[in-house]
Design a protein around this motif. Structure first.
Motif, PDB file in Angstrom:
ATOM      1  N   ILE A   1      84.434  97.689 -18.542  1.00  0.00           N
ATOM      2  CA  ILE A   1      83.681  96.123 -18.798  1.00  0.00           C
ATOM      3  C   ILE A   1      82.284  95.939 -18.572  1.00  0.00           C
ATOM      4  CG2 ILE A   1      86.150  95.406 -17.981  1.00  0.00           C
ATOM      5  CD1 ILE A   1      85.008  94.568 -14.993  1.00  0.00           C
ATOM      6  N   THR A   2      81.733  96.689 -18.177  1.00  0.00           N
ATOM      7  CA  THR A   2      80.159  96.642 -18.290  1.00  0.00           C
ATOM      8  C   THR A   2      79.449  97.179 -19.571  1.00  0.00           C
ATOM      9  OG1 THR A   2      79.762  99.095 -17.592  1.00  0.00           O
ATOM     10  CG2 THR A   2      80.099  97.266 -15.864  1.00  0.00           C
ATOM     11  N   ARG A   3      80.514  97.279 -20.612  1.00  0.00           N
ATOM     12  CA  ARG A   3      80.087  97.824 -21.893  1.00  0.00           C
ATOM     13  C   ARG A   3      80.436  96.584 -22.990  1.00  0.00           C
ATOM     14  NH1 ARG A   3      82.687 102.943 -20.849  1.00  0.00           N
ATOM     15  NH2 ARG A   3      83.890 102.633 -22.813  1.00  0.00           N
ATOM     16  N   PRO A   4      79.810  96.517 -24.038  1.00  0.00           N
ATOM     17  CA  PRO A   4      80.130  95.362 -24.844  1.00  0.00           C
ATOM     18  C   PRO A   4      81.408  95.609 -25.472  1.00  0.00           C
ATOM     19  CG  PRO A   4      77.941  96.232 -25.466  1.00  0.00           C
ATOM     20  CD  PRO A   4      78.464  97.073 -24.438  1.00  0.00           C
ATOM     21  N   GLU A   5      82.173  96.750 -25.858  1.00  0.00           N
ATOM     22  CA  GLU A   5      83.373  96.779 -26.406  1.00  0.00           C
ATOM     23  C   GLU A   5      84.696  96.232 -25.571  1.00  0.00           C
ATOM     24  OE1 GLU A   5      82.376 101.162 -25.435  1.00  0.00           O
ATOM     25  OE2 GLU A   5      81.222  99.002 -26.028  1.00  0.00           O
ATOM     26  N   PHE A   6      84.354  96.359 -24.160  1.00  0.00           N
ATOM     27  CA  PHE A   6      85.496  95.945 -23.419  1.00  0.00           C
ATOM     28  C   PHE A   6      84.941  94.744 -22.387  1.00  0.00           C
ATOM     29  CE2 PHE A   6      86.452 100.306 -23.948  1.00  0.00           C
ATOM     30  CZ  PHE A   6      87.746 100.231 -24.188  1.00  0.00           C
ATOM     31  N   GLY A   7      83.831  94.179 -22.447  1.00  0.00           N
ATOM     32  CA  GLY A   7      83.222  93.308 -21.656  1.00  0.00           C
ATOM     33  C   GLY A   7      83.438  91.969 -21.825  1.00  0.00           C
ATOM     34  N   CYS A   8      84.177  91.491 -22.883  1.00  0.00           N
ATOM     35  CA  CYS A   8      84.400  90.210 -23.228  1.00  0.00           C
ATOM     36  C   CYS A   8      83.325  89.001 -23.192  1.00  0.00           C
ATOM     37  CB  CYS A   8      85.828  89.767 -22.566  1.00  0.00           C
ATOM     38  SG  CYS A   8      87.007  90.776 -22.684  1.00  0.00           S
ATOM     39  N   GLY A   9      82.008  89.724 -23.549  1.00  0.00           N
ATOM     40  CA  GLY A   9      80.829  88.944 -23.604  1.00  0.00           C
ATOM     41  C   GLY A   9      80.366  88.690 -21.885  1.00  0.00           C
ATOM     42  N   LEU A  10      81.157  89.324 -20.870  1.00  0.00           N
ATOM     43  CA  LEU A  10      80.389  89.353 -19.593  1.00  0.00           C
ATOM     44  C   LEU A  10      80.046  90.368 -19.255  1.00  0.00           C
ATOM     45  CD1 LEU A  10      83.452  87.027 -18.281  1.00  0.00           C
ATOM     46  CD2 LEU A  10      80.940  86.570 -18.293  1.00  0.00           C
ATOM     47  N   HIS A  11      79.896  91.555 -20.007  1.00  0.00           N
ATOM     48  CA  HIS A  11      79.353  92.962 -19.952  1.00  0.00           C
ATOM     49  C   HIS A  11      77.967  92.803 -19.026  1.00  0.00           C
ATOM     50  CE1 HIS A  11      78.374  92.105 -23.913  1.00  0.00           C
ATOM     51  NE2 HIS A  11      77.105  92.726 -23.698  1.00  0.00           N
TER      52      HIS A  11
END
Length: 508
Positions: free
Chosen positions: A256-266
């Protein structure tokens, strides 16, 4: 007797008081008070459950209560009020801005866990789930409903709820309780707060014109606050203002710290990780998931003796309209949504059926997937069985009777189904992501594939079919899966570490 002024109880840290006994001798008396934890949740499996959060909310506080005075706070849904028999109203929480007043009830679970319940019929006494109506549409006043929950949590932490108890730390869960840490910050309170993200995709985003009625300062509507691409985000508020963030697996914490999984909050989450304020702690499953004692099973079994699996498999086949067979049985126990890779499972059906396999599916979700699964069952009578909906007994017998569980999720913060399946001797076939990567050892306790594509998924299914044909290898993998540690003890220990760090930081 000790004078209460001699006791230092700041943030519930262990305290040392000195008392002069009547004899006049000076004696040091160590007085240790258990920290008080308020676990704030929008669902709990004891009374109402919409997803994995409900299971965690039922299990984690119980795993922690040996070390803490942990109590639950939940909205007073109709299903909750009908099941807590000793509920009494102990306080009234005032209206604030556009948030209505409510009562605060206190009751206990069957095993003695204290539960605080928000008594506000206009917000919670409704049909449907905690989040949506009976047609699956979000409640139009969800912002008010869950701002009420966050504000109540802040009030209780400040001593304005139960006059006999106050929280040393708030443990918040997902967006519905995200505003609690923000309300504390806007009051200038340094009470430590932990926010656990169970699924970053659900964020509680609302129009900015809702700020006044929710009591959110206009100054907080910025990137360093509650603003999220022009919207108000409950989840971002929780991430920004909480002392510490956890999520439900170490792999997902990194993802979740990466763009592909972070949903805009990465970006914000990456900052929290760099600050040492983001941890991944894998969930456990409770002790009821035991094939040797489970009352739902038609035949019980253990890692030493699998014979009961066949009886459960035959019961599943009969219940789902499948032919009696000695071939492999695959299960899908899932919400029928894109995230779960249901389309991949549908597309892989031909491969499974052509190899003599059968599939039983239970779940509900997007109408298009429900329709496709019904059509699939019609095209493959006796080989594919589908039940739209959910039944606990059916699900448990599916885990117990199946040989494999299909979990091609595109992302999976933790996942519980793979652990249920492993405990019941069903080998998960899953995408290597999030908690699936952390709980499945490829080729040992299940099968993993590296990207959510049909070809990679089929490759993993073929590996499963090859294993099924090798009885010795299948037995070895089943035993390894069933004997894998699944309980909450290790997770609870990790949460203890996080609580301690958060409390120490609050005192600094």
């Amino acid at each position: 007797m000790l004078d209460s002024s001699q006791l230092d109880t700041v943030s519930g840290v262990s305290t040392l008081a000195h008392a002069e006994l009547l004899s006049g001798s000076q004696v040091s008396v160590s007085i240790k008070r258990r920290q008080s934890i308020l676990f704030v949740t929008s669902e709990i499996a004891d009374y109402i459950k919409a997803g994995g959060l409900g299971e965690v909310a039922a299990a984690l506080p119980r795993a922690l209560r040996h070390h803490y005075d942990v109590r639950i706070l939940i909205p007073g849904y109709r299903q909750v009020l009908s099941q807590i028999k000793d509920l009494e109203e102990i306080a009234r929480l005032p209206a604030s801005f556009g948030i209505p007043a409510c009562g605060l009830g206190r009751g206990t679970t069957q095993d003695g866990l204290t539960v605080y319940v928000l008594l506000c019929p206009e917000l919670y006494d409704r049909d449907g789930s905690p989040y949506v109506d009976s047609f699956g549409a979000d409640w139009s006043d969800n912002d008010i409903r869950f701002a009420r929950l966050g504000l109540a949590a802040a009030d209780i932490a400040c001593g304005n709820g139960d006059t006999l108890w106050r929280a040393d730390l708030l443990h918040l869960n997902d967006w519905p309780s995200g505003l609690a840490s923000a309300y504390l910050a806007w009051r200038g309170q340094r009470i430590p707060t932990i926010l656990t993200i169970h699924n970053l995709a659900y964020q509680g985003n609302f129009d900015r014109n809702r700020l006044p009625c929710l009591g959110i300062p206009e100054a907080a509507f910025q990137i360093n606050g509650v603003e999220f691409y022009g919207k108000l985000s409950f989840l971002k508020a929780g991430i920004y203002y909480s002392s510490h963030i956890t999520t439900v697996s170490s792999t997902y914490a990194n993802e979740i710290t990466r763009p592909e999984f972070g949903c805009g909050l990465h970006g914000l989450l990456r900052t929290r990780a760099e600050e040492g304020r983001l941890d991944g702690i894998i969930n456990g499953i409770d002790a009821s998931w035991d094939p040797s004692t489970d009352p739902y099973l038609v035949s019980r079994f253990s890692a030493e003796n699998f014979r009961g699996k066949r009886a459960n498999a035959n019961t599943v086949r009969k219940s789902f309209g499948l032919d009696l067979s000695s071939g492999p049985l695959f299960a899908v126990v899932s919400r029928l949504v894109h995230q779960k890779g249901v389309d991949l499972a549908i597309s892989a059906t031909e491969t499974i059926v052509s190899q003599g396999g059968q599939i039983a599916v239970i779940g509900q979700g997007e109408a298009r997937f429900e329709a496709e699964l019904r059509n699939l069952s019609s095209r493959h009578p006796g080989s594919v069985g589908v039940k739209i909906g959910y039944d606990e007994g059916d699900a448990r017998r599916m885990y117990a009777g199946s040989d494999f569980l299909l979990m091609p999720s595109r992302f999976e913060p933790c996942g519980l189904s793979q652990m249920y399946a492993q405990r019941f001797g069903s080998l998960p076939i899953a995408h290597k992501t999030g908690g699936l990567a952390d709980t499945i050892e490829d080729g040992v306790t299940g099968f993993l594939f590296g990207e959510p594509s049909l070809n990679r998924f089929k490759d993993a299914i073929r590996r499963g079919l090859e294993t099924f044909r090798s009885r010795s290898r299948l037995t070895t993998m089943r035993r390894a899966a069933m004997n894998r540690p699944h309980g909450w003890d290790r997770s609870a220990s990790r949460y203890q570490e996080v609580y301690e760090r958060a409390c120490q930081a609050a005192l600094a």
